[in-house]
Design a protein around this motif. Structure first.
Motif, PDB file in Angstrom:
ATOM      1  N   ASN A 119      -8.515  76.787  48.107  1.00 27.17           N
ATOM      2  CA  ASN A 119      -9.696  76.182  47.493  1.00 27.17           C
ATOM      3  C   ASN A 119     -11.035  76.695  48.029  1.00 27.17           C
ATOM      4  O   ASN A 119     -12.087  76.173  47.670  1.00 27.17           O
ATOM      5  CB  ASN A 119      -9.695  74.657  47.675  1.00 27.17           C
ATOM      6  N   GLY A 121     -12.426  79.315  47.308  1.00 27.88           N
ATOM      7  CA  GLY A 121     -13.152  79.952  46.203  1.00 27.88           C
ATOM      8  C   GLY A 121     -12.834  81.440  46.063  1.00 27.88           C
ATOM      9  O   GLY A 121     -13.630  82.195  45.499  1.00 27.88           O
ATOM     10  N   LYS A 122     -11.649  81.836  46.507  1.00 24.20           N
ATOM     11  CA  LYS A 122     -11.290  83.265  46.454  1.00 24.20           C
ATOM     12  C   LYS A 122     -11.237  83.777  45.012  1.00 24.20           C
ATOM     13  O   LYS A 122     -11.782  84.830  44.710  1.00 24.20           O
ATOM     14  CB  LYS A 122      -9.928  83.499  47.146  1.00 24.20           C
ATOM     15  N   SER A 123     -10.587  82.993  44.155  1.00 22.37           N
ATOM     16  CA  SER A 123     -10.473  83.444  42.771  1.00 22.37           C
ATOM     17  C   SER A 123     -11.834  83.413  42.084  1.00 22.37           C
ATOM     18  O   SER A 123     -12.167  84.311  41.308  1.00 22.37           O
ATOM     19  CB  SER A 123      -9.499  82.558  41.988  1.00 22.37           C
ATOM     20  N   THR A 124     -12.606  82.373  42.384  1.00 20.22           N
ATOM     21  CA  THR A 124     -13.939  82.275  41.776  1.00 20.22           C
ATOM     22  C   THR A 124     -14.780  83.477  42.173  1.00 20.22           C
ATOM     23  O   THR A 124     -15.438  84.108  41.341  1.00 20.22           O
ATOM     24  CB  THR A 124     -14.641  80.979  42.253  1.00 20.22           C
ATOM     25  N   HIS A 142      -3.837  76.015  45.806  1.00 20.53           N
ATOM     26  CA  HIS A 142      -2.776  76.966  45.496  1.00 20.53           C
ATOM     27  C   HIS A 142      -2.679  77.365  44.037  1.00 20.53           C
ATOM     28  O   HIS A 142      -1.606  77.490  43.476  1.00 20.53           O
ATOM     29  CB  HIS A 142      -1.408  76.467  45.968  1.00 20.53           C
ATOM     30  N   THR A 144      -3.817  80.194  43.281  1.00 22.29           N
ATOM     31  CA  THR A 144      -3.437  81.583  43.497  1.00 22.29           C
ATOM     32  C   THR A 144      -1.957  81.627  43.856  1.00 22.29           C
ATOM     33  O   THR A 144      -1.559  81.128  44.893  1.00 22.29           O
ATOM     34  CB  THR A 144      -4.232  82.154  44.690  1.00 22.29           C
ATOM     35  N   LYS A 235     -19.905  78.047  48.652  1.00 14.27           N
ATOM     36  CA  LYS A 235     -20.265  76.700  48.193  1.00 14.27           C
ATOM     37  C   LYS A 235     -21.496  76.163  48.920  1.00 14.27           C
ATOM     38  O   LYS A 235     -21.583  74.975  49.209  1.00 14.27           O
ATOM     39  CB  LYS A 235     -19.083  75.729  48.340  1.00 14.27           C
ATOM     40  N   ASP A 237     -24.195  75.685  47.679  1.00 10.10           N
ATOM     41  CA  ASP A 237     -24.885  74.770  46.754  1.00 10.10           C
ATOM     42  C   ASP A 237     -24.537  73.317  47.042  1.00 10.10           C
ATOM     43  O   ASP A 237     -25.285  72.417  46.687  1.00 10.10           O
ATOM     44  CB  ASP A 237     -24.525  75.120  45.302  1.00 10.10           C
ATOM     45  N   ALA A 306     -20.360  80.995  44.881  1.00 11.89           N
ATOM     46  CA  ALA A 306     -19.625  81.851  43.938  1.00 11.89           C
ATOM     47  C   ALA A 306     -19.578  81.232  42.547  1.00 11.89           C
ATOM     48  O   ALA A 306     -19.682  81.947  41.545  1.00 11.89           O
ATOM     49  CB  ALA A 306     -18.216  82.096  44.457  1.00 11.89           C
TER      50      ALA A 306
HETATM   51  N1  GTP Z   1     -19.719  73.838  43.916  1.00  9.33           N
HETATM   52  C1  GTP Z   1     -19.034  74.956  44.068  1.00  9.33           C
HETATM   53  N2  GTP Z   1     -17.717  74.992  43.765  1.00  9.33           N
HETATM   54  C2  GTP Z   1     -17.057  76.157  43.924  1.00  9.33           C
HETATM   55  C3  GTP Z   1     -17.694  77.321  44.409  1.00  9.33           C
HETATM   56  N3  GTP Z   1     -16.768  78.306  44.470  1.00  9.33           N
HETATM   57  C4  GTP Z   1     -15.618  77.781  44.032  1.00  9.33           C
HETATM   58  N4  GTP Z   1     -15.780  76.492  43.694  1.00  9.33           N
HETATM   59  C5  GTP Z   1     -14.765  75.556  43.171  1.00  9.33           C
HETATM   60  O1  GTP Z   1     -13.753  75.425  44.149  1.00  9.33           O
HETATM   61  C6  GTP Z   1     -12.488  75.212  43.528  1.00  9.33           C
HETATM   62  C7  GTP Z   1     -11.486  76.200  44.084  1.00  9.33           C
HETATM   63  O2  GTP Z   1     -11.852  77.513  43.663  1.00  9.33           O
HETATM   64  P1  GTP Z   1     -10.770  78.701  43.596  1.00  9.33           P
HETATM   65  O3  GTP Z   1     -11.525  79.933  43.297  1.00  9.33           O
HETATM   66  O4  GTP Z   1      -9.632  78.328  42.702  1.00  9.33           O
HETATM   67  O5  GTP Z   1     -10.275  78.703  45.102  1.00  9.33           O
HETATM   68  P2  GTP Z   1      -9.108  79.613  45.771  1.00  9.33           P
HETATM   69  O6  GTP Z   1      -9.544  79.898  47.139  1.00  9.33           O
HETATM   70  O7  GTP Z   1      -8.799  80.784  44.906  1.00  9.33           O
HETATM   71  O8  GTP Z   1      -7.934  78.542  45.764  1.00  9.33           O
HETATM   72  P3  GTP Z   1      -6.331  78.742  45.984  1.00  9.33           P
HETATM   73  O9  GTP Z   1      -5.805  79.370  44.741  1.00  9.33           O
HETATM   74  O10 GTP Z   1      -5.845  77.337  46.153  1.00  9.33           O
HETATM   75  O11 GTP Z   1      -6.116  79.569  47.204  1.00  9.33           O
HETATM   76  C8  GTP Z   1     -12.735  75.327  42.023  1.00  9.33           C
HETATM   77  O12 GTP Z   1     -12.852  74.021  41.475  1.00  9.33           O
HETATM   78  C9  GTP Z   1     -14.054  76.087  41.923  1.00  9.33           C
HETATM   79  O13 GTP Z   1     -14.782  75.758  40.751  1.00  9.33           O
HETATM   80  C10 GTP Z   1     -19.092  77.252  44.721  1.00  9.33           C
HETATM   81  O14 GTP Z   1     -19.738  78.197  45.129  1.00  9.33           O
HETATM   82  N5  GTP Z   1     -19.701  76.047  44.535  1.00  9.33           N
END
Ligand code: GTP
Length: 433
Positions: A119, A121-124, A142, A144, A235, A237, A306
């Motif tokens: 969570n 934000g790797k995918s974002t 998860h 990813t 994040k 923001d 992101a």
């Molecule tokens: N407010 C905010 N939310 C964010 C930001 N970046 C990501 N998110 C939120 O964080 C959540 C997780 O983002 P992902 O990109 O799925 O995170 P991940 O690290 O790929 O997650 P895994 O697949 O569990 O490893 C999502 O609901 C995104 O919208 C950010 O910069 N600001």
């Protein structure tokens, strides 16, 4: 400051003084009113708050330094063209993946490994770097599952990024619990070995985890100390009191960035300072990993959001500039190594994760029944969602079919943006016989 304004920390040039955190409204938390996005051209790099004192030599002087190269070269890269769509036909995508890369005469490449907590934000971030959403994103952990790669090609340079949830770096038990794809457990170390740079992503809105790096990440960084690493605070923001970011930087770097000691000073009128002390080089003590909260080997620090694309371009420019001469791995038409069907499955799964209790989406088996071009050139997709229990089917369909139609509608929209064509997506739910 590197921490709050430009969002980047790095090695100081002799002429640079402190970067000041002096905007009164900054600490009151008005991120949108502040130019903490550095990707913009120089003239607009001013605080938009009329009460804010004009920038001293800190910010503007720091710009070329922050990005590690002269402004002129940044300008040349400033207008990154809109990314192409992902090819919607599996054969076309396979052909592109097999294609010899159409590289220029002096190609450059950078393999980027992105690691961070679930969570974070790797995918974002990966989607934002690509400029197109091709990886599923969800607030449930998860999302990813299979290791995917994102490919950014800009002029003579190719960035190839891969990422994993941090726990997949070590914890086999994890795969057991969440049925992670096996390749995820073997690949990270293997791929990490070949990375040119590691981005460690930290979710600064998570009060529980933001103050220290996990043992998995520390282990990974110490295993490959020769690979340059960069700390990315994501994040921002969601952080109201921006000065907290300075404390986080100090903790997550053990007070050392690029071999320089961080100097922090605070005073009650928000004149907090953060600078790098070049007169005190390389005190990089070797503590035992277990006693470490941060990593003293980061060479840069970025702060971004992101989700909103804030500061992502700065990071992208930085990465492009880190690329070294070397052959491209992919044809410039490739955006991801995922097949169109994988993209579709993951996006539908993302929506299921969004709207259903956790145990339901993990039990769904997705079977694509139809994937073909319609009479007007639209893409017709029909997918069966096979669930283990009737109760899951009821949840997935929802009252009057509300849930399933919302999933289909939102997934269809995302797929339209990924493939840049009209999509007709039909989802059918059935119980496993
Ligand atoms: N407010 C905010 N939310 C964010 C930001 N970046 C990501 N998110 C939120 O964080 C959540 C997780 O983002 P992902 O990109 O799925 O995170 P991940 O690290 O790929 O997650 P895994 O697949 O569990 O490893 C999502 O609901 C995104 O919208 C950010 O910069 N600001």
């Amino acid at each position: 400051t590197p921490a709050a304004h430009p969002g980047v920390l790095g090695p100081p040039r002799p002429s640079l003084g402190c970067w000041d955190l002096c905007c009164p409204s900054w600490s009151a938390g008005t991120p949108t009113a502040h130019p903490w996005v550095l990707g913009s051209p120089l003239p607009s790099l001013r605080c938009w708050d009329p009460h804010c004192p004009p920038w001293g030599n800190g910010i503007t002087a720091a710009l070329p330094w922050v990005l590690g190269s002269p402004l002129s070269s940044l300008g040349a890269r400033g207008s990154l063209s809109a990314p192409q769509p992902v090819s919607r036909a599996a054969e076309e995508q396979e052909r592109l993946l097999r294609h010899r890369p159409d590289q220029p005469r002096s190609p450059k490449v950078l393999k980027v490994a992105i690691i961070g907590a679930p969570n974070a934000g790797k995918s974002t971030l990966s989607n934002q770097l690509l400029g197109r959403k091709v990886f599923a994103v969800s607030k449930k952990v998860h999302t990813t599952r299979c290791q995917a790669q994102g490919i950014v090609t800009s002029e003579d340079t190719q960035l190839v990024s891969s990422w994993w949830p941090e726990r997949s770096l070590t914890a086999a038990v994890f795969s057991f619990r969440h049925k992670l794809n096996e390749s995820m457990l073997k690949d990270p170390w293997e791929s990490m070995k070949h990375a040119d740079i590691v981005l460690v992503l930290v979710d600064v809105s998570d009060h529980w985890t933001r103050n220290c790096l996990s043992q998995e990440v520390l282990k990974c960084l110490s295993q490959f100390p020769q690979i340059p690493s960069v700390l990315v605070l994501n994040k921002v923001d969601l952080v109201k009191k921006k000065f907290i970011l300075l404390d986080l930087v100090a903790e997550l770097t053990e007070g050392i960035v690029n071999g320089q000691k961080l100097k922090m000073r605070y005073n009650p009128e928000h004149n907090s300072h953060c600078s790098l002390d070049s007169s005190n080089p390389k005190p990089c003590e070797h503590k035992h990993l277990k006693n470490m909260k941060g990593w003293p080997g980061f060479q840069e620090i970025f702060m971004l959001a992101a989700l909103h694309g804030e500061e992502v371009d700065t990071l992208k420019q930085y990465l492009l500039m880190q690329a070294k001469p070397g052959p491209w791995e992919f044809h410039s038409g490739v955006l991801t190594n995922q097949s169109p069907q994988e993209i579709c499955d993951n996006i539908i799964r993302e929506k299921m994760l969004e709207y259903l209790p956790l145990e339901v989406p993990y039990g769904v088996h997705q079977v694509t029944e139809m994937w073909e071009e319609g009479p007007s050139g639209e893409l017709l997709i029909m997918q069966n969602l096979v669930v283990p229990r009737k109760s899951h089917m009821m949840m997935l369909i929802g009252r009057k079919g509300k849930i399933i139609s919302r999933i289909a509608q939102e997934a269809g929209q995302d797929l339209m943006n990924a493939f840049l064509c009209d999509i007709r997506l039909k989802l059918r739910v059935e119980v496993k016989s």
